[in-house]
Motif scaffolding. Structure first.
Motif, PDB file in Angstrom:
ATOM      1  N   GLU A  54       3.620  -3.675   1.267  1.00  0.00           N
ATOM      2  CA  GLU A  54       3.651  -4.475   0.039  1.00  0.00           C
ATOM      3  C   GLU A  54       3.982  -3.583  -1.161  1.00  0.00           C
ATOM      4  N   LEU A  55       3.394  -2.394  -1.221  1.00  0.00           N
ATOM      5  CA  LEU A  55       3.699  -1.448  -2.298  1.00  0.00           C
ATOM      6  C   LEU A  55       5.158  -0.997  -2.236  1.00  0.00           C
ATOM      7  N   ILE A  56       5.678  -0.833  -1.033  1.00  0.00           N
ATOM      8  CA  ILE A  56       7.081  -0.448  -0.874  1.00  0.00           C
ATOM      9  C   ILE A  56       7.998  -1.580  -1.334  1.00  0.00           C
ATOM     10  N   ARG A  57       7.686  -2.816  -0.910  1.00  0.00           N
ATOM     11  CA  ARG A  57       8.514  -3.974  -1.304  1.00  0.00           C
ATOM     12  C   ARG A  57       8.505  -4.191  -2.805  1.00  0.00           C
ATOM     13  N   SER A  58       7.352  -3.960  -3.439  1.00  0.00           N
ATOM     14  CA  SER A  58       7.247  -4.170  -4.887  1.00  0.00           C
ATOM     15  C   SER A  58       7.772  -2.967  -5.675  1.00  0.00           C
ATOM     16  N   ARG A  59       8.252  -1.963  -4.976  1.00  0.00           N
ATOM     17  CA  ARG A  59       8.819  -0.741  -5.576  1.00  0.00           C
ATOM     18  C   ARG A  59       7.799   0.073  -6.359  1.00  0.00           C
ATOM     19  N   ARG A  60       6.530  -0.131  -6.087  1.00  0.00           N
ATOM     20  CA  ARG A  60       5.503   0.718  -6.696  1.00  0.00           C
ATOM     21  C   ARG A  60       5.362   2.019  -5.919  1.00  0.00           C
ATOM     22  N   LEU A  61       5.863   2.025  -4.689  1.00  0.00           N
ATOM     23  CA  LEU A  61       5.844   3.212  -3.846  1.00  0.00           C
ATOM     24  C   LEU A  61       7.250   3.404  -3.285  1.00  0.00           C
ATOM     25  N   PRO A  62       8.041   4.325  -3.871  1.00  0.00           N
ATOM     26  CA  PRO A  62       9.412   4.532  -3.400  1.00  0.00           C
ATOM     27  C   PRO A  62       9.439   5.061  -1.965  1.00  0.00           C
ATOM     28  N   SER A  63      10.482   4.675  -1.233  1.00  0.00           N
ATOM     29  CA  SER A  63      10.612   5.143   0.140  1.00  0.00           C
ATOM     30  C   SER A  63      12.081   5.160   0.541  1.00  0.00           C
ATOM     31  N   TYR A  64      12.341   5.723   1.699  1.00  0.00           N
ATOM     32  CA  TYR A  64      13.689   5.736   2.267  1.00  0.00           C
ATOM     33  C   TYR A  64      13.565   5.659   3.783  1.00  0.00           C
ATOM     34  N   THR A  65      14.650   5.332   4.434  1.00  0.00           N
ATOM     35  CA  THR A  65      14.627   5.277   5.891  1.00  0.00           C
ATOM     36  C   THR A  65      15.333   6.493   6.462  1.00  0.00           C
ATOM     37  N   SER A  69      12.864   5.027  11.025  1.00  0.00           N
ATOM     38  CA  SER A  69      11.540   5.326  10.470  1.00  0.00           C
ATOM     39  C   SER A  69      11.560   5.299   8.947  1.00  0.00           C
ATOM     40  N   ARG A  70      10.555   4.704   8.362  1.00  0.00           N
ATOM     41  CA  ARG A  70      10.414   4.654   6.905  1.00  0.00           C
ATOM     42  C   ARG A  70       9.639   5.886   6.472  1.00  0.00           C
ATOM     43  N   ARG A  71      10.137   6.591   5.451  1.00  0.00           N
ATOM     44  CA  ARG A  71       9.487   7.795   4.927  1.00  0.00           C
ATOM     45  C   ARG A  71       9.144   7.598   3.454  1.00  0.00           C
ATOM     46  N   ILE A  72       7.991   8.096   3.063  1.00  0.00           N
ATOM     47  CA  ILE A  72       7.540   8.023   1.679  1.00  0.00           C
ATOM     48  C   ILE A  72       7.330   9.460   1.208  1.00  0.00           C
ATOM     49  N   PRO A  73       8.046   9.887   0.156  1.00  0.00           N
ATOM     50  CA  PRO A  73       7.849  11.254  -0.338  1.00  0.00           C
ATOM     51  C   PRO A  73       6.403  11.483  -0.782  1.00  0.00           C
TER      52      PRO A  73
END
Length: 89
Positions: A54-65, A69-73
């Motif tokens: 949910e945080l990733i979808r709302s862009r409060r937690l940036p991520s990349y694939t 696999s999804r990665r969060i810095p």
């Protein structure tokens, strides 16, 4: 007289498993990786999988694939924590 341990543990300081993967980590135990997987973020923030996504979808937690696999810095997780602390004060 106590009996010696017949089988000493070959890896006494193993890191806990955070997912279904059995791949050996190439990151030394004392070095923090630059990005975490969703299960690692779940562990560090003590949140559910759905809350992290949910945080990733709302862009409060940036991520990349990376592949599938999804990665969060790690820096993004730290920034999220700092933002939450500022909101709370």
């Amino acid at each position: 007289m106590p009996t010696p341990n017949p089988r000493p543990t070959p890896f006494p300081e193993r890191r806990p498993q955070t997912g279904g993967s059995r791949v050996l980590s190439l990151v030394p135990h004392n070095e923090v990786p630059t990005a975490w997987t969703v299960p690692e973020v779940m562990t560090h923030l003590r949140m559910s999988r759905s809350k992290v996504y949910e945080l990733i979808r709302s862009r409060r937690l940036p991520s990349y694939t990376e592949g599938r696999s999804r990665r969060i810095p790690v820096a993004a997780v730290r920034q999220y924590m700092e933002d939450r602390m500022q909101e709370a004060s």
